[in-house]
Design an enzyme around this catalytic site. Structure first.
Site, PDB file in Angstrom:
ATOM      1  CG  ASN A   1      -4.048  24.492  25.347  1.00  9.65           C
ATOM      2  OD1 ASN A   1      -3.387  25.520  25.153  1.00  9.65           O
ATOM      3  ND2 ASN A   1      -3.772  23.633  26.313  1.00  9.65           N
TER       4      ASN A   1
ATOM      5  CE  LYS B   1      -1.496  21.259  24.642  1.00 13.47           C
ATOM      6  NZ  LYS B   1      -1.160  19.872  24.881  1.00 13.47           N
TER       7      LYS B   1
ATOM      8  CB  SER C   1      -4.537  12.078  20.873  1.00 17.03           C
ATOM      9  OG  SER C   1      -3.188  12.199  21.304  1.00 17.03           O
TER      10      SER C   1
ATOM     11  CD  GLU D   1       0.993  20.401  27.717  1.00 16.53           C
ATOM     12  OE1 GLU D   1       0.756  21.594  27.468  1.00 16.53           O
ATOM     13  OE2 GLU D   1       0.641  19.455  26.974  1.00 16.53           O
TER      14      GLU D   1
ATOM     15  CG  HIS E   1      -2.871  21.811  30.189  1.00 15.16           C
ATOM     16  ND1 HIS E   1      -1.752  21.055  29.949  1.00 15.16           N
ATOM     17  CD2 HIS E   1      -3.718  21.589  29.157  1.00 15.16           C
ATOM     18  CE1 HIS E   1      -1.928  20.400  28.806  1.00 15.16           C
ATOM     19  NE2 HIS E   1      -3.108  20.714  28.302  1.00 15.16           N
TER      20      HIS E   1
ATOM     21  CD  GLU F   1      -6.576  18.459  28.177  1.00 19.88           C
ATOM     22  OE1 GLU F   1      -6.983  18.801  27.066  1.00 19.88           O
ATOM     23  OE2 GLU F   1      -5.501  18.845  28.645  1.00 19.88           O
TER      24      GLU F   1
ATOM     25  N   GLY G   1      -0.971  14.710  23.283  1.00 26.63           N
ATOM     26  CA  GLY G   1       0.135  14.873  22.346  1.00 26.63           C
ATOM     27  C   GLY G   1       0.800  13.567  21.942  1.00 26.63           C
TER      28      GLY G   1
HETATM   29  O1  G3P Z   1      -5.330  21.029  26.294  1.00 29.42           O
HETATM   30  C1  G3P Z   1      -5.411  20.204  25.181  1.00 29.42           C
HETATM   31  C2  G3P Z   1      -4.363  19.188  25.135  1.00 29.42           C
HETATM   32  O2  G3P Z   1      -3.640  18.954  26.268  1.00 29.42           O
HETATM   33  C3  G3P Z   1      -4.532  18.037  24.232  1.00 29.42           C
HETATM   34  O3  G3P Z   1      -3.448  18.105  23.394  1.00 29.42           O
HETATM   35  O4  G3P Z   1      -2.287  17.798  21.267  1.00 29.42           O
HETATM   36  O5  G3P Z   1      -3.227  15.828  22.505  1.00 29.42           O
HETATM   37  O6  G3P Z   1      -4.759  17.432  21.390  1.00 29.42           O
HETATM   38  P1  G3P Z   1      -3.421  17.220  22.061  1.00 29.42           P
END
Ligand code: G3P
Length: 249
Positions: free
Chosen positions: A11, A13, A211, A97, A95, A165, A171
């Site tokens: 993703n 983003k 993460s 976000e 998602h 998630e 993140g």
């Molecule tokens: O959709 C994937 C995401 O929300 C995870 O983000 O940067 O933690 O891998 P990240």
């Protein structure tokens, strides 16, 4: 990993430029990727065409969002028909976000999922709890409620991948432990078995996001109910994303 073919999504983003994504695509095109993995990347809408036209067919494309129905007078929205026109076969919905920053609710997300599936587009359906919800012991309640909203809306489960998630892991560099992720994945599968069907529970891929990186993917991938990953930050680095794809076990 347990159910179905391992599935790894990247993703991207709201990241990238024409130049940076052209470099990422060329890194992915030259990476050695395990054959037994479904791979999907989700570029920002404005770069989907560029990525589709330059990326190896080995990797499918997802949109990061879609409108709830047919296009028309909906300023700023992108319809499922337009996504399909770009040969994009998947869409990421729900998602965190979009739920927590943009304010999308379960019903709105369910409507989008139903429309996309009816148009034969696969849905990466995201669920996950906030830190305060986990700390209050509400992880399962929150995940099951989000899952129920999908289940109540969708016409079938053939083209759905569930992405768990946990919001506190996205993140932040604070990945869920393999045990924490496995516990929720197993509970989600059990919920599907009780509320949808045993068949759907055994066939639906449940992937983990939050993460995930080149260093922690192998241990997570060994868990029985972790059928792949949805990767954010690390999917913007070609070689590291390839390592995650190749962690299939
Ligand atoms: O959709 C994937 C995401 O929300 C995870 O983000 O940067 O933690 O891998 P990240």
């Amino acid at each position: 990993a347990g159910s179905g073919k391992f599935f790894v999504g990247g993703n991207w983003k709201c990241n990238g430029t024409k130049d940076s994504l052209s470099k990422l695509v060329s890194d992915l095109n030259s990476a050695a990727l395990e054959s037994d993995v479904d791979i999907v990347v989700a570029p920002p809408f404005v770069y989907i065409d560029q990525v589709k036209n330059s990326l190896s067919d080995r990797i499918e494309i997802a949109a990061q969002n879609c409108w709830t129905g047919k296009g028309g007078a909906f300023t700023g929205e992108i319809s499922v028909e337009q996504i399909k026109d770009l040969d994009c076969n998947w869409v990421v919905l729900g998602h965190s976000e979009r739920r927590h920053i943009i304010g999308e609710d379960d019903q709105f997300i369910g409507k989008k999922a139903a429309y996309a599936l009816n148009q034969n587009i696969g849905v990466i359906a995201c669920i996950g709890e906030l830190l305060e919800e986990r700390e209050a012991g509400k992880t399962f309640d929150v995940c099951f409620q989000q899952l129920k909203a999908f289940a109540d809306a969708v016409p079938s489960w053939d083209k759905i991948v569930i992405a768990y998630e946990p919001v506190w892991a996205i993140g932040t560099g604070k990945v869920a432990t393999p045990e924490q992720a496995q516990e929720v994945h197993a509970a989600v599968r059990d919920w599907l078995s009780k509320n949808v069907s045993a068949d759907v529970a055994s066939k639906t891929r449940i992937i983990y996001g939050g993460s995930v990186n080149g260093g922690n993917c192998a241990e997570l991938a060994k868990q029985e109910d972790i059928d792949g990953f949805l990767v954010g930050g690390a999917s913007l680095k070609g070689p590291e994303f390839a390592t995650i794809i190749n962690s299939v076990s």
